[in-house]
Motif scaffolding. Structure first.
Motif, PDB file in Angstrom:
ATOM      1  N   ILE A   1      47.881 -43.248 152.448  1.00  0.00           N
ATOM      2  CA  ILE A   1      47.972 -41.807 152.697  1.00  0.00           C
ATOM      3  C   ILE A   1      48.444 -41.161 151.398  1.00  0.00           C
ATOM      4  O   ILE A   1      49.509 -41.497 150.871  1.00  0.00           O
ATOM      5  CB  ILE A   1      48.965 -41.486 153.836  1.00  0.00           C
ATOM      6  N   LYS A   2      47.658 -40.248 150.893  1.00  0.00           N
ATOM      7  CA  LYS A   2      47.944 -39.626 149.599  1.00  0.00           C
ATOM      8  C   LYS A   2      48.951 -38.489 149.765  1.00  0.00           C
ATOM      9  O   LYS A   2      48.775 -37.612 150.610  1.00  0.00           O
ATOM     10  CB  LYS A   2      46.651 -39.093 148.974  1.00  0.00           C
ATOM     11  N   ASN A   3      50.008 -38.525 148.976  1.00  0.00           N
ATOM     12  CA  ASN A   3      51.043 -37.469 149.004  1.00  0.00           C
ATOM     13  C   ASN A   3      51.017 -36.735 147.664  1.00  0.00           C
ATOM     14  O   ASN A   3      51.571 -37.214 146.678  1.00  0.00           O
ATOM     15  CB  ASN A   3      52.432 -38.079 149.238  1.00  0.00           C
ATOM     16  N   GLU A   4      50.365 -35.597 147.624  1.00  0.00           N
ATOM     17  CA  GLU A   4      50.219 -34.853 146.385  1.00  0.00           C
ATOM     18  C   GLU A   4      51.387 -33.897 146.173  1.00  0.00           C
ATOM     19  O   GLU A   4      51.815 -33.214 147.109  1.00  0.00           O
ATOM     20  CB  GLU A   4      48.909 -34.071 146.360  1.00  0.00           C
ATOM     21  N   THR A   5      51.885 -33.863 144.961  1.00  0.00           N
ATOM     22  CA  THR A   5      52.948 -32.931 144.578  1.00  0.00           C
ATOM     23  C   THR A   5      52.430 -32.049 143.455  1.00  0.00           C
ATOM     24  O   THR A   5      52.101 -32.556 142.380  1.00  0.00           O
ATOM     25  CB  THR A   5      54.200 -33.688 144.105  1.00  0.00           C
ATOM     26  N   PRO A   6      52.315 -30.740 143.682  1.00  0.00           N
ATOM     27  CA  PRO A   6      51.792 -29.875 142.618  1.00  0.00           C
ATOM     28  C   PRO A   6      52.743 -29.840 141.424  1.00  0.00           C
ATOM     29  O   PRO A   6      53.964 -29.940 141.578  1.00  0.00           O
ATOM     30  CB  PRO A   6      51.699 -28.499 143.299  1.00  0.00           C
ATOM     31  N   VAL A   7      52.169 -29.731 140.238  1.00  0.00           N
ATOM     32  CA  VAL A   7      52.973 -29.642 139.021  1.00  0.00           C
ATOM     33  C   VAL A   7      53.707 -28.300 139.021  1.00  0.00           C
ATOM     34  O   VAL A   7      53.103 -27.254 139.237  1.00  0.00           O
ATOM     35  CB  VAL A   7      52.084 -29.762 137.767  1.00  0.00           C
ATOM     36  N   SER A   8      54.993 -28.340 138.793  1.00  0.00           N
ATOM     37  CA  SER A   8      55.798 -27.123 138.870  1.00  0.00           C
ATOM     38  C   SER A   8      55.536 -26.196 137.686  1.00  0.00           C
ATOM     39  O   SER A   8      55.151 -26.626 136.597  1.00  0.00           O
ATOM     40  CB  SER A   8      57.291 -27.487 138.905  1.00  0.00           C
ATOM     41  N   GLU A   9      55.750 -24.929 137.923  1.00  0.00           N
ATOM     42  CA  GLU A   9      55.632 -23.938 136.852  1.00  0.00           C
ATOM     43  C   GLU A   9      56.664 -24.212 135.764  1.00  0.00           C
ATOM     44  O   GLU A   9      56.416 -23.958 134.584  1.00  0.00           O
ATOM     45  CB  GLU A   9      55.830 -22.531 137.427  1.00  0.00           C
ATOM     46  N   TYR A  10      57.807 -24.758 136.168  1.00  0.00           N
ATOM     47  CA  TYR A  10      58.861 -25.101 135.212  1.00  0.00           C
ATOM     48  C   TYR A  10      58.354 -26.119 134.190  1.00  0.00           C
ATOM     49  O   TYR A  10      58.570 -25.968 132.982  1.00  0.00           O
ATOM     50  CB  TYR A  10      60.062 -25.658 135.970  1.00  0.00           C
ATOM     51  N   PHE A  11      57.665 -27.169 134.678  1.00  0.00           N
ATOM     52  CA  PHE A  11      57.122 -28.184 133.764  1.00  0.00           C
ATOM     53  C   PHE A  11      56.091 -27.568 132.831  1.00  0.00           C
ATOM     54  O   PHE A  11      56.069 -27.853 131.631  1.00  0.00           O
ATOM     55  CB  PHE A  11      56.497 -29.334 134.555  1.00  0.00           C
ATOM     56  N   GLU A  12      55.190 -26.731 133.368  1.00  0.00           N
ATOM     57  CA  GLU A  12      54.155 -26.115 132.540  1.00  0.00           C
ATOM     58  C   GLU A  12      54.771 -25.265 131.435  1.00  0.00           C
ATOM     59  O   GLU A  12      54.314 -25.284 130.287  1.00  0.00           O
ATOM     60  CB  GLU A  12      53.232 -25.269 133.416  1.00  0.00           C
ATOM     61  N   ASN A  13      55.813 -24.516 131.784  1.00  0.00           N
ATOM     62  CA  ASN A  13      56.466 -23.677 130.778  1.00  0.00           C
ATOM     63  C   ASN A  13      57.195 -24.509 129.736  1.00  0.00           C
ATOM     64  O   ASN A  13      57.176 -24.193 128.537  1.00  0.00           O
ATOM     65  CB  ASN A  13      57.437 -22.708 131.455  1.00  0.00           C
ATOM     66  N   MET A  14      57.845 -25.577 130.194  1.00  0.00           N
ATOM     67  CA  MET A  14      58.542 -26.455 129.248  1.00  0.00           C
ATOM     68  C   MET A  14      57.554 -27.113 128.292  1.00  0.00           C
ATOM     69  O   MET A  14      57.807 -27.233 127.088  1.00  0.00           O
ATOM     70  CB  MET A  14      59.313 -27.536 130.016  1.00  0.00           C
ATOM     71  N   LEU A  15      56.406 -27.524 128.830  1.00  0.00           N
ATOM     72  CA  LEU A  15      55.373 -28.134 127.996  1.00  0.00           C
ATOM     73  C   LEU A  15      54.863 -27.134 126.960  1.00  0.00           C
ATOM     74  O   LEU A  15      54.703 -27.469 125.782  1.00  0.00           O
ATOM     75  CB  LEU A  15      54.226 -28.618 128.882  1.00  0.00           C
ATOM     76  N   SER A  16      54.623 -25.907 127.399  1.00  0.00           N
ATOM     77  CA  SER A  16      54.147 -24.874 126.470  1.00  0.00           C
ATOM     78  C   SER A  16      55.185 -24.582 125.395  1.00  0.00           C
ATOM     79  O   SER A  16      54.848 -24.412 124.219  1.00  0.00           O
ATOM     80  CB  SER A  16      53.815 -23.596 127.243  1.00  0.00           C
ATOM     81  N   HIS A  17      56.444 -24.516 125.786  1.00  0.00           N
ATOM     82  CA  HIS A  17      57.526 -24.301 124.820  1.00  0.00           C
ATOM     83  C   HIS A  17      57.556 -25.400 123.765  1.00  0.00           C
ATOM     84  O   HIS A  17      57.664 -25.134 122.563  1.00  0.00           O
ATOM     85  CB  HIS A  17      58.879 -24.260 125.545  1.00  0.00           C
ATOM     86  N   ALA A  18      57.469 -26.650 124.231  1.00  0.00           N
ATOM     87  CA  ALA A  18      57.556 -27.784 123.312  1.00  0.00           C
ATOM     88  C   ALA A  18      56.368 -27.795 122.346  1.00  0.00           C
ATOM     89  O   ALA A  18      56.541 -28.019 121.139  1.00  0.00           O
ATOM     90  CB  ALA A  18      57.611 -29.091 124.112  1.00  0.00           C
ATOM     91  N   ILE A  19      55.162 -27.546 122.876  1.00  0.00           N
ATOM     92  CA  ILE A  19      53.970 -27.553 122.025  1.00  0.00           C
ATOM     93  C   ILE A  19      54.012 -26.401 121.028  1.00  0.00           C
ATOM     94  O   ILE A  19      53.683 -26.569 119.845  1.00  0.00           O
ATOM     95  CB  ILE A  19      52.695 -27.489 122.893  1.00  0.00           C
ATOM     96  N   ARG A  20      54.427 -25.241 121.488  1.00  0.00           N
ATOM     97  CA  ARG A  20      54.497 -24.095 120.573  1.00  0.00           C
ATOM     98  C   ARG A  20      55.516 -24.360 119.471  1.00  0.00           C
ATOM     99  O   ARG A  20      55.280 -24.043 118.303  1.00  0.00           O
ATOM    100  CB  ARG A  20      54.864 -22.818 121.333  1.00  0.00           C
ATOM    101  N   SER A  21      56.645 -24.956 119.837  1.00  0.00           N
ATOM    102  CA  SER A  21      57.670 -25.264 118.834  1.00  0.00           C
ATOM    103  C   SER A  21      57.150 -26.274 117.812  1.00  0.00           C
ATOM    104  O   SER A  21      57.380 -26.140 116.607  1.00  0.00           O
ATOM    105  CB  SER A  21      58.912 -25.816 119.528  1.00  0.00           C
ATOM    106  N   LEU A  22      56.417 -27.300 118.305  1.00  0.00           N
ATOM    107  CA  LEU A  22      55.884 -28.326 117.413  1.00  0.00           C
ATOM    108  C   LEU A  22      54.885 -27.739 116.416  1.00  0.00           C
ATOM    109  O   LEU A  22      54.964 -28.002 115.203  1.00  0.00           O
ATOM    110  CB  LEU A  22      55.213 -29.428 118.246  1.00  0.00           C
ATOM    111  N   PHE A  23      53.956 -26.923 116.914  1.00  0.00           N
ATOM    112  CA  PHE A  23      52.930 -26.373 116.026  1.00  0.00           C
ATOM    113  C   PHE A  23      53.443 -25.193 115.198  1.00  0.00           C
ATOM    114  O   PHE A  23      52.876 -24.882 114.152  1.00  0.00           O
ATOM    115  CB  PHE A  23      51.688 -25.999 116.824  1.00  0.00           C
ATOM    116  N   ASP A  24      54.488 -24.558 115.646  1.00  0.00           N
ATOM    117  CA  ASP A  24      55.144 -23.554 114.815  1.00  0.00           C
ATOM    118  C   ASP A  24      55.755 -24.233 113.587  1.00  0.00           C
ATOM    119  O   ASP A  24      55.666 -23.730 112.451  1.00  0.00           O
ATOM    120  CB  ASP A  24      56.227 -22.831 115.624  1.00  0.00           C
ATOM    121  N   PHE A  25      56.377 -25.409 113.805  1.00  0.00           N
ATOM    122  CA  PHE A  25      56.908 -26.192 112.690  1.00  0.00           C
ATOM    123  C   PHE A  25      55.778 -26.630 111.756  1.00  0.00           C
ATOM    124  O   PHE A  25      55.908 -26.572 110.525  1.00  0.00           O
ATOM    125  CB  PHE A  25      57.648 -27.419 113.241  1.00  0.00           C
ATOM    126  N   ALA A  26      54.651 -27.069 112.342  1.00  0.00           N
ATOM    127  CA  ALA A  26      53.515 -27.496 111.525  1.00  0.00           C
ATOM    128  C   ALA A  26      52.973 -26.344 110.686  1.00  0.00           C
ATOM    129  O   ALA A  26      52.556 -26.534 109.532  1.00  0.00           O
ATOM    130  CB  ALA A  26      52.411 -28.053 112.424  1.00  0.00           C
TER     131      ALA A  26
END
Length: 460
Positions: free
Chosen positions: A194-219
């Protein structure tokens, strides 16, 4: 990107740089020391792989210019963020979230990458996170007889061959384990689970965007890339208030504390003392575990707090500074605890005085960090596991160990202790932080304040 493959007792480390025709690989071997656990050997191999990769990146050049991939600049970005004053705990969180992006886009060359590549990497990272969070519930009950009948193998043999730990309590598993079980038992993922799906939280998406933006801002600042990602990857403020059920306790009131103190006497003296210090000195769990014997001044009745136990090793250290500068504080210990502390110090010194590792770092509570007599590899789960079992054993309301700080702050507020004194004791940088976190006290007593003014009006 570094890959680790275990061959017997030896770890094969392969580093890959570039992509396509420009891809370059280099390999080395890592032989772990004898008489260490597999978990420790794996950690040491990971550290060796990271060091080997950094060295390879420094040495490898093409036409006088270093080939830089997305993953290769991550260590430089981490150093840059630390220099800018980011807290190690925050950087660790960003790095953990960023790993999803590194797994799918780490090999991309910075000289060729564009915004579309980054966007596809973000979408792939979110999909991978969703897959990792999805669990599967077995429709079959497992026992040793059934496993033997279905596969012809024992549970221990399956663990040895496939790395899957099966027991009669196995019911809900992660997607990777479910796929392995399908391979072992010849099951079908759709029909046998039985598959139990958990949607990805908006918090994770925002944290991911923050981290990527910070990384490429440094680049962009380092001129590794030619585009400014700030204009193309906007990020909302990452703030997520924890949602608590109205009926669920998040801290103990005075009645709960009285019950807690009563049942503590049935536990060992060390456990009782640790809970006393967490509650009455408002310590964080990491601050308690990092205490040394010489941090206690029995004559003055004080406790010097200036360090915390790290959740992961940094430069091979397990102790670092407190969460903020405000965490450096000297706390007065309640007088009834002084004799208990004195007895505990004498006992710990007597039991560990012949252990060289303890003489270098004389832990006040070595048993909460190192479950064995040899003080080498810490076990961070020991204390929290003991706390959960303790609450269940005595039928106490389930709260986190950190909630004892909130309980202490609430009791101090209710008894009229000055907010600045509470701020200092908790180790907060400002009194506003203390007020913002513990507003439940203010909401609780708003009615009594209204009644007070009502009584004042009746006198007119």
């Amino acid at each position: 990107m570094a890959y680790i493959q275990k061959k017997g007792t030896i770890y094969q480390i392969t580093v890959s740089l570039g992509s396509g025709k420009d891809r370059i690989r280099k390999s080395t071997k890592f032989i772990p020391p004898d008489n260490i656990s597999e978990r420790t050997a794996r950690r040491l191999a990971t550290e060796a792989a990271a060091a080997f990769e950094r060295e390879f990146e420094r040495q490898f050049t093409v036409q006088g210019q270093k080939i830089l991939t997305v993953e290769s600049i991550v260590p430089m970005w981490e150093d840059y963020m630390l220099q800018r004053g980011i807290k190690q705990q925050s950087l660790t969180t960003y790095r953990r979230v960023l790993q999803y992006f590194i797994d799918v886009a780490g090999d991309l060359l910075l000289s060729e990458i564009n915004y579309s590549d980054i966007y596809r990497g973000v979408q792939a990272s979110i999909e991978q996170k969703h897959k990792n969070d999805t669990t599967y519930t077995l429709k079959h009950s497992l026992c040793s007889k059934k496993v033997k009948a279905w596969t012809g193998m024992s549970m221990s043999a399956i663990y040895t061959q496939y790395g899957v730990n099966i027991s009669k309590n196995t019911s809900t598993v992660k997607s990777k384990t479910a796929e392995k079980l399908c391979e072992i038992f010849k099951w079908n993922l759709e029909h046998d689970f039985i598959k139990n799906e958990t949607p990805v939280s908006e918090y994770f998406e925002n944290m991911l965007s923050h981290a990527i933006r910070s990384l490429f801002d440094f680049a962009y600042i380092q001129d590794f890339v030619k585009f400014d990602i700030k204009k193309q990857l906007p990020v909302r403020e990452v703030k997520q208030q924890k949602q608590h059920s109205e009926n669920k306790k998040t801290f103990y009131d005075e009645n709960d504390i009285q019950t807690l103190l009563h049942v503590l006497k049935e536990e060992g003296e060390e456990w009782e003392l640790m809970i006393y210090l967490l509650l009455f000195c408002s310590l964080r769990i990491g601050e308690l575990q990092a205490l040394y014997v010489n941090d206690v001044d029995l004559k003055a009745g004080t406790l010097n707090v200036y360090k915390t136990l790290l959740r992961q090793r940094i430069d091979n250290k397990i102790v670092g500074t407190t969460k903020s500068k405000a965490g450096f504080r000297t706390l007065h210990v309640p007088k009834p605890l002084i004799p208990i502390l004195q007895q505990h110090i004498a006992k710990v010194t007597r039991e560990h005085e012949n252990i060289p590792e303890w003489k270098k770092t004389p832990w006040l509570f070595p048993g909460t960090i190192f479950p064995k007599a040899i003080l080498v590899e810490p076990n961070y789960c020991t204390f929290n596991n003991h706390w959960k079992a303790f609450l269940k054993r005595h039928n106490l309301p389930i709260v986190t160990i950190h909630s004892l700080r909130k309980s202490a702050a609430t009791i101090m507020l209710e008894n009229g202790v000055n907010i600045k004194a509470i701020q200092y004791r908790l180790g907060h940088e400002s009194a506003q932080t203390t007020i913002d976190i513990y507003t439940k006290f203010q909401q609780k007593h708003d009615k009594s304040a209204s009644e007070m003014f009502g009584n004042l009006l009746k006198r007119l």
